[in-house]
Write a protein that holds these residues in place. Structure first.
Motif, mmCIF file in Angstrom:
data_model
loop_
_atom_site.group_PDB
_atom_site.id
_atom_site.type_symbol
_atom_site.label_atom_id
_atom_site.label_comp_id
_atom_site.label_asym_id
_atom_site.label_seq_id
_atom_site.Cartn_x
_atom_site.Cartn_y
_atom_site.Cartn_z
ATOM 1 N N MET A 1 0.841 -1.194 0.000
ATOM 2 C CA MET A 1 0.000 0.000 0.000
ATOM 3 C C MET A 1 0.876 1.243 0.000
ATOM 4 N N ALA A 2 0.464 2.229 -0.771
ATOM 5 C CA ALA A 2 1.219 3.487 -0.825
ATOM 6 C C ALA A 2 0.250 4.609 -1.104
ATOM 7 N N ALA A 3 0.533 5.774 -0.515
ATOM 8 C CA ALA A 3 -0.299 6.950 -0.739
ATOM 9 C C ALA A 3 0.142 7.648 -2.009
ATOM 10 N N VAL A 4 -0.824 8.217 -2.721
ATOM 11 C CA VAL A 4 -0.527 8.952 -3.948
ATOM 12 C C VAL A 4 0.397 10.125 -3.624
ATOM 13 N N GLY A 5 1.446 10.275 -4.439
ATOM 14 C CA GLY A 5 2.394 11.355 -4.236
ATOM 15 C C GLY A 5 3.543 11.024 -3.309
ATOM 16 N N ARG A 99 -0.527 -1.236 -4.605
ATOM 17 C CA ARG A 99 -1.887 -0.673 -4.644
ATOM 18 C C ARG A 99 -1.835 0.714 -4.009
ATOM 19 N N LEU A 100 -2.377 1.685 -4.715
ATOM 20 C CA LEU A 100 -2.333 3.068 -4.245
ATOM 21 C C LEU A 100 -3.627 3.452 -3.548
ATOM 22 N N TYR A 101 -3.494 4.357 -2.620
ATOM 23 C CA TYR A 101 -4.665 4.976 -2.009
ATOM 24 C C TYR A 101 -4.411 6.471 -1.944
ATOM 25 N N GLU A 102 -5.490 7.220 -1.837
ATOM 26 C CA GLU A 102 -5.405 8.680 -1.775
ATOM 27 C C GLU A 102 -6.252 9.158 -0.619
ATOM 28 N N LEU A 103 -5.685 10.005 0.200
ATOM 29 C CA LEU A 103 -6.409 10.530 1.353
ATOM 30 C C LEU A 103 -5.964 11.957 1.620
ATOM 31 N N SER A 116 -30.947 24.863 21.564
ATOM 32 C CA SER A 116 -29.801 25.536 22.176
ATOM 33 C C SER A 116 -28.947 24.572 22.991
ATOM 34 N N GLU A 117 -29.439 23.360 23.237
ATOM 35 C CA GLU A 117 -28.716 22.386 24.039
ATOM 36 C C GLU A 117 -27.907 21.422 23.180
ATOM 37 N N GLU A 118 -27.927 21.604 21.851
ATOM 38 C CA GLU A 118 -27.252 20.669 20.961
ATOM 39 C C GLU A 118 -26.436 21.411 19.909
ATOM 40 N N VAL A 119 -25.409 20.747 19.431
ATOM 41 C CA VAL A 119 -24.633 21.233 18.293
ATOM 42 C C VAL A 119 -24.437 20.061 17.342
ATOM 43 N N VAL A 120 -24.289 20.381 16.065
ATOM 44 C CA VAL A 120 -24.078 19.354 15.048
ATOM 45 C C VAL A 120 -22.609 19.394 14.637
ATOM 46 N N VAL A 121 -21.961 18.263 14.746
ATOM 47 C CA VAL A 121 -20.554 18.121 14.374
ATOM 48 C C VAL A 121 -20.475 17.298 13.092
ATOM 49 N N SER A 122 -19.768 17.818 12.089
ATOM 50 C CA SER A 122 -19.636 17.096 10.822
ATOM 51 C C SER A 122 -18.180 17.060 10.400
ATOM 52 N N CYS A 123 -17.821 16.014 9.663
ATOM 53 C CA CYS A 123 -16.454 15.843 9.191
ATOM 54 C C CYS A 123 -16.498 15.296 7.771
ATOM 55 N N SER A 124 -15.683 15.905 6.881
ATOM 56 C CA SER A 124 -15.620 15.482 5.481
ATOM 57 C C SER A 124 -14.199 15.047 5.155
ATOM 58 N N ALA A 125 -14.098 13.966 4.381
ATOM 59 C CA ALA A 125 -12.794 13.468 3.959
ATOM 60 C C ALA A 125 -12.912 12.959 2.532
ATOM 61 N N THR A 126 -11.869 13.230 1.743
ATOM 62 C CA THR A 126 -11.830 12.809 0.345
ATOM 63 C C THR A 126 -10.665 11.856 0.146
ATOM 64 N N GLY A 127 -10.926 10.742 -0.515
ATOM 65 C CA GLY A 127 -9.869 9.773 -0.737
ATOM 66 C C GLY A 127 -10.256 8.781 -1.814
ATOM 67 N N ARG A 128 -9.333 7.857 -2.043
ATOM 68 C CA ARG A 128 -9.569 6.781 -2.995
ATOM 69 C C ARG A 128 -8.871 5.527 -2.484
ATOM 70 N N PRO A 129 -9.670 4.483 -2.204
ATOM 71 C CA PRO A 129 -11.126 4.352 -2.286
ATOM 72 C C PRO A 129 -11.830 5.167 -1.193
ATOM 73 N N ARG A 182 -9.491 7.216 7.577
ATOM 74 C CA ARG A 182 -8.546 6.187 7.156
ATOM 75 C C ARG A 182 -9.019 5.604 5.828
ATOM 76 N N VAL A 183 -8.030 5.202 5.012
ATOM 77 C CA VAL A 183 -8.304 4.500 3.759
ATOM 78 C C VAL A 183 -7.601 3.159 3.806
ATOM 79 N N LEU A 184 -8.384 2.089 3.686
ATOM 80 C CA LEU A 184 -7.854 0.726 3.742
ATOM 81 C C LEU A 184 -6.982 0.566 4.985
ATOM 82 N N SER A 185 -5.767 0.083 4.813
ATOM 83 C CA SER A 185 -4.876 -0.116 5.962
ATOM 84 C C SER A 185 -3.813 0.973 6.053
ATOM 85 N N GLY A 186 -4.033 2.085 5.343
ATOM 86 C CA GLY A 186 -3.081 3.179 5.388
ATOM 87 C C GLY A 186 -3.104 3.890 6.725
#
Length: 311
Positions: A1-5, A99-103, A116-129, A182-186
């Motif tokens: 396994m290797a990351a792109v770049g 095999r390559l992965y991108e993250l 007022s007692e709640e907040v929404v936490v969101s997280c976005s990540a882009t990769g391949r796969p 995380r992407v695969l076992s990277g």
């Protein structure tokens, strides 16, 4: 396994003692294998010109061999053969596949919810796969409830995964939330963010907080009021100016023209001298007429007889 770049190291070694003449690395292609590099004790290290800027030897030997592929891309993905050419057994082959992965770095975002007692936490990540996105909160007395998860396939082959959760419960100090991707076992990538303290509302303030809304409208009304006052004052000043100009025009029409000043005062010195000469000449002529005897228009009768003298 290797990351792109990044760079990746491929290694192989011969577990049996053999008389090795040459070690060759080949890449699998649809039309057959292509030599990448070779090593032997006579010519040393040799890299195919097509891979000279891409591949270099890390360890060169007849019982083991390692190569490094720099700045890996999709074109480098695939399987590679390591051939130990022996005498008299021929080539002994081992195969390893890359095999390559991108993250990319995750993006963590926090926003207020309807409560007022709640907040929404969101997280976005882009990769391949498609990457795995995990949200967590560091305080033990708080918990995150799954909210939603959205997956978007991009045109370049990568996948963007956005996961959101609701953080509920009161806390007296700032709360730290984290996002792990995380992407695969990277290797895993993480991002953290501090959520400001949320104070519990009292019974009297249980209703929605309209303070920000009220302040905003007060500012808007203030600007509107100032604008209206400015417009009215400008109109009044313009009307006053027009009336003043009209009044001055009327006074100019009604006011009679000032009488002409005395001729002696308005005359120039040269003109005054000429007028004096004319008056002096007229006065002399009048005086001559008064002093000269009057001539009768009739001829006096001649006396025929002289008067007698008295005795």
């Amino acid at each position: 396994m290797a990351a792109v770049g990044r760079e990746v190291c491929l290694s192989c070694w011969l577990t049996q003692l053999k008389d090795v003449l040459q070690v060759t690395w080949q890449k699998h292609l649809p039309d057959g294998g292509k030599n990448v590099c070779t090593f032997d004790k006579y010519f040393g290290q040799r890299v195919n010109p097509d891979f000279r800027d891409k591949v270099t030897f890390k360890a060169a030997g007849l019982q083991n061999s390692s190569i490094v592929i720099r700045n890996v891309t999709e074109l480098d993905e695939g399987c590679y053969d390591c051939l130990f050419n022996t005498d008299p057994d021929g080539a002994l082959t081992g195969t390893t596949c890359l095999r390559l992965y991108e993250l990319h770095e995750p993006i963590l975002h926090v926003r207020e919810s309807n409560s007022s007692e709640e907040v929404v936490v969101s997280c976005s990540a882009t990769g391949r796969p498609a990457p795995t996105v995990t949200l967590r909160v560091l305080q033990k007395d708080l918990h995150l409830s799954p909210y939603s998860s959205v997956t978007v396939h991009n045109s370049n082959g990568t996948v963007t995964v956005t996961t959101a959760a609701v953080l509920s419960g009161f806390h007296n100090s700032s709360t730290q939330v984290g996002c792990a991707v995380r992407v695969l076992s990277g290797p895993q990538m993480e991002a953290f963010m501090m959520i400001p303290e949320v104070k519990q509302s009292s019974d009297e303030d249980s209703g929605p907080d309209h303070s920000d809304f009220s302040v905003t409208w007060i500012i808007v009304f203030a600007f509107v009021f100032v604008g209206c006052v400015t417009a009215v004052v400008s109109v009044l000043l313009l009307q006053k100016q027009r009336k003043s100009e009209s009044h001055r025009d009327c006074e100019d029409v009604k006011t009679p023209q000032k009488p002409t000043e005395d001729a002696h005062e308005t005359e120039t010195p040269l003109k005054q001298q000429e007028n004096e000469q004319v008056r002096h000449r007229v006065s002399s002529e009048k005086k001559d007429r008064r002093n000269s005897p009057k001539v009768s228009s009739r001829t006096p009768r001649r006396q025929l007889f002289e008067p007698k003298s008295a005795v």
